[in-house]
Write an enzyme that holds these catalytic residues in place. Structure first.
Site, PDB file in Angstrom:
ATOM      1  N   ILE A 145       0.832  -1.199   0.000  1.00 27.85           N
ATOM      2  CA  ILE A 145       0.000   0.000   0.000  1.00 27.85           C
ATOM      3  C   ILE A 145       0.868   1.251   0.000  1.00 27.85           C
ATOM      4  CG2 ILE A 145      -1.687   1.327   1.329  1.00 27.85           C
ATOM      5  CD1 ILE A 145      -2.882  -1.324   2.277  1.00 27.85           C
ATOM      6  N   SER A 196      -6.383  -1.062  10.321  1.00 30.11           N
ATOM      7  CA  SER A 196      -6.747  -2.379   9.820  1.00 30.11           C
ATOM      8  C   SER A 196      -8.181  -2.697  10.201  1.00 30.11           C
ATOM      9  CB  SER A 196      -5.808  -3.433  10.415  1.00 30.11           C
ATOM     10  OG  SER A 196      -6.307  -4.736  10.203  1.00 30.11           O
ATOM     11  N   TYR A 255      -0.534  -8.008  16.660  1.00 24.38           N
ATOM     12  CA  TYR A 255      -0.973  -7.134  15.566  1.00 24.38           C
ATOM     13  C   TYR A 255      -2.245  -6.388  15.956  1.00 24.38           C
ATOM     14  CZ  TYR A 255      -2.502  -5.766  10.876  1.00 24.38           C
ATOM     15  OH  TYR A 255      -2.918  -5.054   9.772  1.00 24.38           O
ATOM     16  N   LYS A 262      -2.844  -2.164  16.470  1.00 23.35           N
ATOM     17  CA  LYS A 262      -3.815  -1.347  15.747  1.00 23.35           C
ATOM     18  C   LYS A 262      -4.773  -0.647  16.706  1.00 23.35           C
ATOM     19  CE  LYS A 262      -2.145  -2.259  11.714  1.00 23.35           C
ATOM     20  NZ  LYS A 262      -1.453  -1.208  10.929  1.00 23.35           N
TER      21      LYS A 262
END
Length: 272
Positions: free
Chosen positions: A20, A144, A157, A161
């Site tokens: 991205i 996310s 993870y 976030k």
């Protein structure tokens, strides 16, 4: 407006030479922005810089940087400000993930993922903030779908976030009278190498990546949506492959969501 909004503006992108981040660099370059790309992959970063300059004739500053290292970030951001005179947009995009049960995940994996995903954004935002305030710029944070739908075997993870949202929602409130916009972006499954480079519980790289359980978005489509959101100075952008009904289910009926949807999102079959 969309064509001229970022003409000659200075856009900083972390994790800027792949996935991205790479697509964002191309999109903002097409809009006439001047770019500063930060990435840990030195050779790939330099190759991408040359490509952008030769094919799009865009001014690019390529800076090798491990965003988990605050000194490297301060030096890189300082170099950007010295070179370009300031920063108009900071895109905190750099991220890594893992696939391992909490009980089997070593502390060093939690530290590395938080170091890149959370502290990386913090490390870059702090030295850039004065310039962003002076220019009434924007901070864009790539989050996310796990910000509202936790993924199994991604505890580090997911935590990183959630931490991003806590930090930048608070910063948004503190900056509400400064003219600086803070946009949180929650993409869904996207065609990048992040899953291919996921860590195991011991910190080694997973050799095979599981197939995404949902339709995978193209990085270019995500980048264009982020660009359009930046033009409109949006506060939040949800691009998840999980539609609004699933998000509503997560909010109103969390137990049902956890039983039915979370295993599918995580790429495993529910045994319940």
């Amino acid at each position: 407006m969309a064509r001229s909004a970022f003409q000659q503006k200075v856009v900083v992108i972390t994790g800027g030479c792949a996935g991205i981040g790479r697509a964002l660099a191309l999109r903002f370059a097409q809009a006439g922005a001047r770019l500063a790309l930060l990435d840990i992959q030195c050779e790939a970063l330099e190759a991408f810089r040359q490509q952008l300059q030769s094919k799009l004739n865009v001014e690019v500053l390529a800076l090798p940087c491990d965003v988990a290292d605050h000194q490297q970030c301060e030096q890189a951001i300082g170099h950007v400000i010295e070179h370009f005179g300031g920063i108009d947009v900071l895109i905190n995009n750099a991220a890594i993930t893992h696939r391992s049960a909490f009980a089997e995940t070593e502390l060093k994996v939690f530290e590395r993922i938080m170091g890149v995903n959370y502290f990386g954004a913090l490390h870059c935002t702090r030295p850039a903030l004065d310039s962003l305030v002076q220019r009434k710029g924007q901070i864009i944070v790539m989050s996310s779908l796990s910000s509202f739908a936790p993924l199994l075997y991604r505890s580090a993870y997911n935590a990183s976030k959630h931490a991003l949202h806590g930090l930048f929602q608070t910063l948004r409130l503190e900056l509400q009278d400064s003219g600086v916009n803070v946009m949180l972006v929650s993409p869904g499954y996207t065609a990048t190498d992040i899953r291919k480079n996921a860590l195991k519980g011991d910190g080694s790289i997973i050799q095979q990546s599981p197939a995404a359980p949902f339709k995978v978005a193209a990085a270019a489509d995500v980048a264009d949506a982020v660009y359009q959101g930046a033009v409109r100075r949006r506060r939040q952008l949800v691009l998840s492959n999980v539609d609004w009904r699933a998000r509503l289910l997560a909010r109103l009926f969390p137990r049902l969501f956890e039983r039915w949807m979370v295993p599918r999102l995580s790429g495993i079959k529910s045994s319940r």
